[in-house]
Design an enzyme around this catalytic site. Structure first.
Site, PDB file in Angstrom:
ATOM      1  N   ARG A 157       0.756  -1.238   0.002  1.00 26.05           N
ATOM      2  CA  ARG A 157       0.098  -0.071   0.020  1.00 26.05           C
ATOM      3  C   ARG A 157       0.824   1.150   0.107  1.00 26.05           C
ATOM      4  O   ARG A 157       2.015   1.220   0.463  1.00 26.05           O
ATOM      5  CB  ARG A 157      -0.740  -0.072   1.295  1.00 26.05           C
ATOM      6  CG  ARG A 157      -1.931  -1.154   1.293  1.00 26.05           C
ATOM      7  CD  ARG A 157      -2.824  -1.043   2.563  1.00 26.05           C
ATOM      8  NE  ARG A 157      -3.897  -2.106   2.866  1.00 26.05           N
ATOM      9  CZ  ARG A 157      -3.587  -3.252   3.534  1.00 26.05           C
ATOM     10  NH1 ARG A 157      -2.339  -3.308   4.100  1.00 26.05           N
ATOM     11  NH2 ARG A 157      -4.512  -4.027   3.543  1.00 26.05           N
ATOM     12  N   LYS A 188      -2.953  -1.814   7.696  1.00 25.09           N
ATOM     13  CA  LYS A 188      -3.941  -1.375   8.227  1.00 25.09           C
ATOM     14  C   LYS A 188      -4.074  -1.922   9.463  1.00 25.09           C
ATOM     15  O   LYS A 188      -3.829  -2.897   9.921  1.00 25.09           O
ATOM     16  CB  LYS A 188      -5.183  -1.693   7.199  1.00 25.09           C
ATOM     17  CG  LYS A 188      -5.276  -0.891   5.874  1.00 25.09           C
ATOM     18  CD  LYS A 188      -6.565  -1.183   5.275  1.00 25.09           C
ATOM     19  CE  LYS A 188      -6.758  -0.298   4.083  1.00 25.09           C
ATOM     20  NZ  LYS A 188      -7.986  -0.497   3.440  1.00 25.09           N
ATOM     21  N   HIS A 256      -2.283   2.171  -5.902  1.00 25.34           N
ATOM     22  CA  HIS A 256      -3.029   1.057  -5.771  1.00 25.34           C
ATOM     23  C   HIS A 256      -3.315  -0.051  -6.784  1.00 25.34           C
ATOM     24  O   HIS A 256      -3.823  -1.167  -6.810  1.00 25.34           O
ATOM     25  CB  HIS A 256      -4.290   1.231  -4.918  1.00 25.34           C
ATOM     26  CG  HIS A 256      -4.873   0.710  -3.703  1.00 25.34           C
ATOM     27  ND1 HIS A 256      -4.091   0.565  -2.770  1.00 25.34           N
ATOM     28  CD2 HIS A 256      -5.788  -0.357  -3.788  1.00 25.34           C
ATOM     29  CE1 HIS A 256      -4.697  -0.477  -1.899  1.00 25.34           C
ATOM     30  NE2 HIS A 256      -5.724  -0.713  -2.681  1.00 25.34           N
ATOM     31  N   ARG A 259      -0.866  -2.536  -6.845  1.00 28.69           N
ATOM     32  CA  ARG A 259      -1.003  -3.317  -5.675  1.00 28.69           C
ATOM     33  C   ARG A 259      -2.131  -4.423  -6.416  1.00 28.69           C
ATOM     34  O   ARG A 259      -1.927  -5.601  -5.959  1.00 28.69           O
ATOM     35  CB  ARG A 259      -1.503  -2.723  -4.546  1.00 28.69           C
ATOM     36  CG  ARG A 259      -2.090  -3.720  -3.438  1.00 28.69           C
ATOM     37  CD  ARG A 259      -2.356  -3.007  -2.132  1.00 28.69           C
ATOM     38  NE  ARG A 259      -3.101  -3.573  -1.237  1.00 28.69           N
ATOM     39  CZ  ARG A 259      -2.743  -4.401  -0.200  1.00 28.69           C
ATOM     40  NH1 ARG A 259      -1.469  -4.688  -0.049  1.00 28.69           N
ATOM     41  NH2 ARG A 259      -3.678  -5.000   0.630  1.00 28.69           N
ATOM     42  N   HIS A 282      -4.858  -8.961   3.960  1.00 30.56           N
ATOM     43  CA  HIS A 282      -6.205  -8.914   4.070  1.00 30.56           C
ATOM     44  C   HIS A 282      -6.582  -9.743   5.458  1.00 30.56           C
ATOM     45  O   HIS A 282      -6.220 -10.782   5.601  1.00 30.56           O
ATOM     46  CB  HIS A 282      -6.919  -9.570   2.867  1.00 30.56           C
ATOM     47  CG  HIS A 282      -6.774  -8.563   1.772  1.00 30.56           C
ATOM     48  ND1 HIS A 282      -7.014  -9.131   0.555  1.00 30.56           N
ATOM     49  CD2 HIS A 282      -6.531  -7.311   1.514  1.00 30.56           C
ATOM     50  CE1 HIS A 282      -6.757  -8.057  -0.334  1.00 30.56           C
ATOM     51  NE2 HIS A 282      -6.680  -6.850   0.197  1.00 30.56           N
ATOM     52  N   TYR A 291     -10.368 -10.649  -6.479  1.00 26.25           N
ATOM     53  CA  TYR A 291      -9.229 -10.896  -7.522  1.00 26.25           C
ATOM     54  C   TYR A 291      -9.463 -12.126  -8.256  1.00 26.25           C
ATOM     55  O   TYR A 291      -8.904 -12.354  -9.411  1.00 26.25           O
ATOM     56  CB  TYR A 291      -7.711 -11.000  -6.910  1.00 26.25           C
ATOM     57  CG  TYR A 291      -7.459  -9.864  -6.320  1.00 26.25           C
ATOM     58  CD1 TYR A 291      -7.037  -8.564  -7.198  1.00 26.25           C
ATOM     59  CD2 TYR A 291      -7.271  -9.468  -5.049  1.00 26.25           C
ATOM     60  CE1 TYR A 291      -6.690  -7.310  -6.732  1.00 26.25           C
ATOM     61  CE2 TYR A 291      -7.020  -8.092  -4.350  1.00 26.25           C
ATOM     62  CZ  TYR A 291      -6.812  -7.163  -5.092  1.00 26.25           C
ATOM     63  OH  TYR A 291      -6.435  -5.865  -4.544  1.00 26.25           O
TER      64      TYR A 291
END
Length: 316
Positions: A157, A188, A256, A259, A282, A291
């Site tokens: 990120r 995150k 992004h 990514r 994630h 994806y």
């Protein structure tokens, strides 16, 4: 009221009174008032076709009309805007004591499909990562090349990239262990994770660290400007957009997107969704599953280009 008959005087008077209320009391701009007028005309057409009056509309009627609009190709956002206009009309009727229940209050537009993340094709991603700007200052070029390699080669990120320091320290948000070929980042939710760094990215990091010494490095940040300050996300976005244009890519690239490209290309090659989840950091596998839709699109393109019976599918 019979089907096909013009709206009766009561319906016409109600709509005119409501639009007057919006114009005089709400002081809406002409453009906004025109949108409300169009919403009221749609509502009038629906009740006329239904053979009822505006004050006879129930929530089941509204849901039926929503289904028709959706089946007719109107977007969920467009339907939501129309419903908002109708909801306001019936709220006004309620305040005037002309209806007891707002038939639109509990009706919602269909959910819009979640858009697919924008990812580059493998060829475009490699072209961008391999691009070298020979006219650029060598130090800045080494930095930008390293940024591109880490975004695409590690799926970082932009906040994780900006947070990298040149070495591990107690207050470092992230760093790259060159000996182990691992990037340690703070993602995150302040969750730390480790990501493998490929050969090309490692070479780019080493080249940048050597070039970085030419600038006034007063900050421990991995990526700095010529004055030695840590790069901002906005500066990186601008540099990447410029680099993608120079590399001849048709689509401006943002961090992004690289990514997304990283995730999509790893999944295409490995088929290991759980591994991609771990690499991206994630918390939920459902976030990573988007994806698989990109992966299916890739497989569909391969089929269309290669299978002898694909022509029939394309025509369909």
């Amino acid at each position: 009221m019979a089907t096909g008959q013009a709206p009766d005087d009561d319906d016409t008077a109600l709509i005119q009174a409501y639009l007057s209320h919006l114009r005089v009391h709400k002081r809406l701009a002409d453009r906004t008032l025109a949108l409300y007028t169009a919403d009221m005309e749609r509502l009038r057409q629906q009740v006329q076709a239904q053979g009822i009056g505006l004050r006879d509309v129930g929530s089941h009627h509204v849901r039926q009309w929503v289904a028709r609009m959706h089946a007719g190709g109107r977007s969920p956002r467009g339907i939501a805007l129309i419903l908002s206009g109708w909801r306001g009309f019936y709220a006004w009727l309620g305040r005037e004591g002309l209806v007891k229940v707002n038939p639109v209050v509990d009706v919602r537009a269909p959910k819009a499909p979640k858009p697919l993340p924008k990812a580059l094709g493998v060829d475009d991603a490699v072209r961008l990562a391999s691009h070298a700007d020979t006219d650029e200052d060598p130090v800045r070029e080494a930095r930008d090349a390293c940024i591109t390699e880490l975004l695409y080669g590690c799926g970082l990120r932009i906040g994780e990239l900006v947070g990298l320091d040149i070495s591990a320290a107690g207050d470092a948000r992230g760093w790259i262990d060159l000996d182990d070929a691992v990037a340690h980042v703070l993602g995150k939710g302040s969750k730390r994770r480790s990501v493998p760094v490929g050969t090309a990215a490692l070479a780019a990091v080493r080249q940048w660290l050597l070039a970085r010494e030419a600038w006034a490095a007063g900050d421990p940040a991995m990526f700095i400007n010529p004055r030695g300050g840590r790069l901002t996300p906005q500066h990186i976005r601008l540099r990447l957009r410029r680099r993608s244009a120079q590399a001849g890519l048709a689509t401006p690239v943002h961090p992004h997107m690289l990514r997304h490209s990283y995730a999509s290309h790893v999944l295409q090659s490995s088929g290991d969704l759980r591994a991609v989840q771990e690499l991206l950091g994630h918390a939920s596998i459902s976030t990573t599953q988007v994806y698989t839709r990109l992966d299916y699109q890739h497989l569909a393109r391969v089929y269309d280009a290669a299978h002898p019976r694909a022509g029939r599918r394309n025509k369909g």
